[in-house]
Design a protein around this motif. Structure first.
Motif, PDB file in Angstrom:
ATOM      1  N   LEU A 113     -18.532  -0.332  18.179  1.00 36.77           N
ATOM      2  CA  LEU A 113     -19.700   0.525  17.992  1.00 36.77           C
ATOM      3  C   LEU A 113     -19.883   0.919  16.529  1.00 36.77           C
ATOM      4  CD1 LEU A 113     -19.135   2.718  21.171  1.00 36.77           C
ATOM      5  CD2 LEU A 113     -20.944   1.031  20.848  1.00 36.77           C
ATOM      6  N   ILE A 114     -18.770   1.124  15.814  1.00 33.33           N
ATOM      7  CA  ILE A 114     -18.856   1.483  14.394  1.00 33.33           C
ATOM      8  C   ILE A 114     -19.394   0.315  13.578  1.00 33.33           C
ATOM      9  CG2 ILE A 114     -17.514   2.081  12.339  1.00 33.33           C
ATOM     10  CD1 ILE A 114     -15.622   3.660  14.202  1.00 33.33           C
ATOM     11  N   VAL A 115     -18.792  -0.864  13.754  1.00 34.95           N
ATOM     12  CA  VAL A 115     -19.228  -2.038  12.987  1.00 34.95           C
ATOM     13  C   VAL A 115     -20.655  -2.419  13.368  1.00 34.95           C
ATOM     14  CG1 VAL A 115     -18.813  -4.493  12.555  1.00 34.95           C
ATOM     15  CG2 VAL A 115     -16.887  -2.890  12.621  1.00 34.95           C
ATOM     16  N   GLY A 116     -20.944  -2.417  14.678  1.00 33.18           N
ATOM     17  CA  GLY A 116     -22.272  -2.789  15.130  1.00 33.18           C
ATOM     18  C   GLY A 116     -23.356  -1.863  14.606  1.00 33.18           C
ATOM     19  N   GLY A 117     -23.025  -0.579  14.469  1.00 32.13           N
ATOM     20  CA  GLY A 117     -24.013   0.374  13.993  1.00 32.13           C
ATOM     21  C   GLY A 117     -24.045   0.547  12.498  1.00 32.13           C
ATOM     22  N   ASN A 118     -23.097  -0.047  11.801  1.00 28.32           N
ATOM     23  CA  ASN A 118     -22.976   0.192  10.367  1.00 28.32           C
ATOM     24  C   ASN A 118     -23.302  -1.050   9.555  1.00 28.32           C
ATOM     25  OD1 ASN A 118     -22.117   1.652   7.957  1.00 28.32           O
ATOM     26  ND2 ASN A 118     -20.278   0.391   8.024  1.00 28.32           N
ATOM     27  N   ASP A 119     -22.460  -2.066   9.668  1.00 28.89           N
ATOM     28  CA  ASP A 119     -22.584  -3.229   8.785  1.00 28.89           C
ATOM     29  C   ASP A 119     -23.922  -3.944   8.926  1.00 28.89           C
ATOM     30  OD1 ASP A 119     -19.892  -3.908   7.314  1.00 28.89           O
ATOM     31  OD2 ASP A 119     -19.343  -3.173   9.278  1.00 28.89           O
ATOM     32  N   THR A 120     -24.376  -4.115  10.159  1.00 24.31           N
ATOM     33  CA  THR A 120     -25.578  -4.920  10.348  1.00 24.31           C
ATOM     34  C   THR A 120     -26.803  -4.255   9.758  1.00 24.31           C
ATOM     35  OG1 THR A 120     -25.769  -3.949  12.550  1.00 24.31           O
ATOM     36  CG2 THR A 120     -24.666  -6.058  12.390  1.00 24.31           C
ATOM     37  N   THR A 121     -26.996  -2.968  10.037  1.00 19.61           N
ATOM     38  CA  THR A 121     -28.183  -2.279   9.537  1.00 19.61           C
ATOM     39  C   THR A 121     -28.129  -2.103   8.032  1.00 19.61           C
ATOM     40  OG1 THR A 121     -28.318  -1.113  11.651  1.00 19.61           O
ATOM     41  CG2 THR A 121     -29.658  -0.259   9.856  1.00 19.61           C
ATOM     42  N   ARG A 122     -26.961  -1.762   7.517  1.00 17.58           N
ATOM     43  CA  ARG A 122     -26.893  -1.545   6.068  1.00 17.58           C
ATOM     44  C   ARG A 122     -27.090  -2.854   5.308  1.00 17.58           C
ATOM     45  NH1 ARG A 122     -20.452  -0.274   5.074  1.00 17.58           N
ATOM     46  NH2 ARG A 122     -20.008  -2.023   3.690  1.00 17.58           N
ATOM     47  N   SER A 123     -26.609  -3.970   5.853  1.00 20.75           N
ATOM     48  CA  SER A 123     -26.820  -5.254   5.182  1.00 20.75           C
ATOM     49  C   SER A 123     -28.297  -5.594   5.114  1.00 20.75           C
ATOM     50  CB  SER A 123     -26.063  -6.366   5.916  1.00 20.75           C
ATOM     51  OG  SER A 123     -24.671  -6.145   5.876  1.00 20.75           O
ATOM     52  N   THR A 124     -29.026  -5.313   6.194  1.00 19.16           N
ATOM     53  CA  THR A 124     -30.444  -5.645   6.229  1.00 19.16           C
ATOM     54  C   THR A 124     -31.251  -4.690   5.359  1.00 19.16           C
ATOM     55  OG1 THR A 124     -30.036  -6.365   8.498  1.00 19.16           O
ATOM     56  CG2 THR A 124     -32.310  -6.284   7.776  1.00 19.16           C
ATOM     57  N   MET A 125     -30.846  -3.426   5.283  1.00 18.34           N
ATOM     58  CA  MET A 125     -31.511  -2.496   4.377  1.00 18.34           C
ATOM     59  C   MET A 125     -31.415  -2.980   2.936  1.00 18.34           C
ATOM     60  SD  MET A 125     -30.518   1.293   5.761  1.00 18.34           S
ATOM     61  CE  MET A 125     -31.358   2.024   7.181  1.00 18.34           C
ATOM     62  N   SER A 126     -30.261  -3.482   2.559  1.00 17.02           N
ATOM     63  CA  SER A 126     -30.089  -3.997   1.199  1.00 17.02           C
ATOM     64  C   SER A 126     -30.849  -5.301   1.013  1.00 17.02           C
ATOM     65  CB  SER A 126     -28.601  -4.202   0.899  1.00 17.02           C
ATOM     66  OG  SER A 126     -27.888  -2.985   1.007  1.00 17.02           O
ATOM     67  N   ALA A 127     -30.786  -6.178   2.009  1.00 12.14           N
ATOM     68  CA  ALA A 127     -31.469  -7.469   1.915  1.00 12.14           C
ATOM     69  C   ALA A 127     -32.974  -7.297   1.791  1.00 12.14           C
ATOM     70  CB  ALA A 127     -31.140  -8.327   3.134  1.00 12.14           C
ATOM     71  N   VAL A 173     -39.554  -6.480   8.668  1.00 13.62           N
ATOM     72  CA  VAL A 173     -38.221  -6.147   9.178  1.00 13.62           C
ATOM     73  C   VAL A 173     -37.634  -7.333   9.934  1.00 13.62           C
ATOM     74  CG1 VAL A 173     -36.994  -4.706  10.855  1.00 13.62           C
ATOM     75  CG2 VAL A 173     -38.593  -3.651   9.231  1.00 13.62           C
ATOM     76  N   SER A 174     -38.417  -7.938  10.825  1.00 15.99           N
ATOM     77  CA  SER A 174     -37.918  -9.078  11.594  1.00 15.99           C
ATOM     78  C   SER A 174     -37.578 -10.257  10.684  1.00 15.99           C
ATOM     79  CB  SER A 174     -38.964  -9.513  12.628  1.00 15.99           C
ATOM     80  OG  SER A 174     -39.101  -8.542  13.642  1.00 15.99           O
ATOM     81  N   GLU A 175     -38.421 -10.518   9.703  1.00 18.74           N
ATOM     82  CA  GLU A 175     -38.158 -11.638   8.799  1.00 18.74           C
ATOM     83  C   GLU A 175     -36.916 -11.387   7.958  1.00 18.74           C
ATOM     84  OE1 GLU A 175     -39.091 -15.353   6.615  1.00 18.74           O
ATOM     85  OE2 GLU A 175     -38.810 -14.557   8.643  1.00 18.74           O
ATOM     86  N   THR A 176     -36.701 -10.144   7.547  1.00 15.39           N
ATOM     87  CA  THR A 176     -35.488  -9.818   6.791  1.00 15.39           C
ATOM     88  C   THR A 176     -34.248 -10.021   7.648  1.00 15.39           C
ATOM     89  OG1 THR A 176     -36.698  -8.172   5.489  1.00 15.39           O
ATOM     90  CG2 THR A 176     -34.299  -8.043   5.454  1.00 15.39           C
ATOM     91  N   ILE A 177     -34.316  -9.614   8.905  1.00 16.30           N
ATOM     92  CA  ILE A 177     -33.169  -9.779   9.805  1.00 16.30           C
ATOM     93  C   ILE A 177     -32.865 -11.265   9.999  1.00 16.30           C
ATOM     94  CG2 ILE A 177     -32.343  -9.387  12.160  1.00 16.30           C
ATOM     95  CD1 ILE A 177     -34.019  -6.771  12.125  1.00 16.30           C
TER      96      ILE A 177
END
Length: 418
Positions: free
Chosen positions: A252-266, A292-296
């Motif tokens: 839950l920590i990794v799923g809620g943290n790494d993925t969203t923060r990576s896309t915010m930066s991207a 948002v979808s294209e960035t993901i």
């Protein structure tokens, strides 16, 4: 017995993948991802060996599945491909096994996922929106105008960690512990954050001790709408052993943290590098969800998921034996020319912009995908409301990992609206 640290050859970033025989291709090297040099390797596999066997790698033998349709087949064939005992290419389960529901098959997967999924369900999102917007405004208005700063730390990590603290009802002043545990959980030993699996284990046990205190508090109180309370009161989770609790926490920590923060930066990097797309966005903010979808898709914040074949099977003309490790490279499927026109380009107005494979498919599809999209949408609504542009003023520093595809640094300057 402790597993040895995998040895990855940094010189591979300078190798032309077309100079090697197919059987020598090994795409599971964090140096390739840190240098952003993995694209040609996956291109060759998609074209010449879309279901490819690597007999010798730092992670042991594995199959690479690199085309979109084949990945979809594996991801949705739960009777053939198992998520147990782990969902990453790294074999740590014998050294420090951490069961978690994403690495379980039915029925246990469905029971445990169903316990916590309401915390990020449709009903919960409406309540989160004003909180996310308030925090986004607070973070953006605190940025140093005219100065260079690291967007990853000041914005992406800060916003996602605040959201995580809310989802866990975690002490807000200590929220950066969540960032640290997330980073350690997926770090490659010897590449900056930790030096050994023993060091990782020590940090993870610290995490468990901290969360056991929170579990005891929540179990003694009426159930609330946070992850820990739901786990402590859930019929299928209230009696879970400590290692399973820790495994689900880390999921839950990794799923809620790494993925969203990576896309915010991207998203910042993509719109800086594609000024024409940014101009379209400024002119028409209704394009934000498509952006948002294209960035993901373009970023693919988790590069892969892995399965093990339950039975002998055939995929893409190859015979996969029961017990074989099968790696679905989402990062390759999202650049498959058979699915996406000009896939290396960042184009918000693609007809199939929401068809990316970044969230996975089937029963393991990302539980928090709507929350991630909501956070990104609000971020860009508030960016466009107060900044003329965000200038990337130096090269990004990418995460040295074959699992989390993200950034540790993105130097930027913000230009306010005049």
């Amino acid at each position: 017995m402790n597993a040895p640290i995998p040895e990855h050859d940094p010189a591979q970033v300078d190798v032309d993948p077309y100079s090697l025989p197919l059987e020598a291709i090994d795409v599971a090297n964090p140096h390739l991802f840190a240098a952003d040099q993995h694209w040609a390797w996956f291109q060759r596999l998609r074209d010449e060996a879309p279901v490819h066997y690597c007999a010798d790698s730092a992670f042991g033998p594995y199959w690479s599945v690199t085309r979109y349709d084949d990945i979809m087949q594996v991801d949705t064939s739960h009777e053939i491909y198992s998520s147990e005992p782990a969902i990453t290419i790294r074999d740590a389960e014998d050294d420090f096994p951490l069961p978690m529901f994403i690495a379980m098959d039915r029925p246990r997967h469905d029971e445990q996922r169903g316990t916590v999924s309401p915390a990020v369900g449709v009903k919960a999102l409406a309540g989160f929106e004003p909180i996310i917007r308030e925090r986004t405004i607070d973070v953006l208005e605190s940025l140093p105008v005219g100065e260079t700063f690291n967007w990853v730390d000041r914005v992406s990590i800060e916003l996602t960690t605040r959201m995580l603290a809310t989802l866990f009802d975690f002490p807000f002043e200590e929220r950066r512990k969540l960032t640290h545990w997330s980073d350690v959980a997926v770090a490659t030993p010897g590449m900056g954050l930790i030096d050994s699996e023993e060091e990782r284990r020590a940090h993870m046990l610290d995490c468990l001790v901290y969360f056991q205190g929170l579990w005891e508090e929540r179990a003694a109180a009426p159930e609330k709408n946070d992850f820990i309370s739901m786990l402590a009161h859930g019929e299928s989770t209230r009696d879970m052993p400590a290692e399973e609790y820790l495994g689900n926490l880390l999921l839950l920590i990794v799923g809620g943290n790494d993925t969203t923060r990576s896309t915010m930066s991207a998203s910042v990097l993509c719109l800086h590098d594609n000024p024409g797309e940014f101009a379209k966005l400024r002119a028409d903010e209704s394009l934000i969800p498509a952006m948002v979808s294209e960035t993901i898709r373009w970023q693919t914040p988790l590069a892969h998921m892995r399965r093990r074949a339950k039975v002998d099977t055939e995929l893409g003309g190859q015979t996969i034996r029961a017990g074989d490790k099968v790696v679905m490279w989402y990062v390759s499927g999202n650049r498959d020319e058979r699915m996406f026109d000009d896939p290396g380009a960042f184009r918000m107005e693609r007809e199939n912009v929401r068809k990316h494979i970044s969230f996975g498919f089937g029963i393991h599809r990302c539980m928090g995908n709507r929350l991630a999209e909501l956070q990104l949408r609000i971020l860009w609504e508030e960016i466009l409301a107060r900044f003329e542009r965000i200038e990337v003023v130096g090269p990004p520093v990418r995460t040295p990992s074959v699992f989390v595809k993200g950034y540790t640094e993105l130097p930027v300057r913000v230009v306010p609206k005049s």
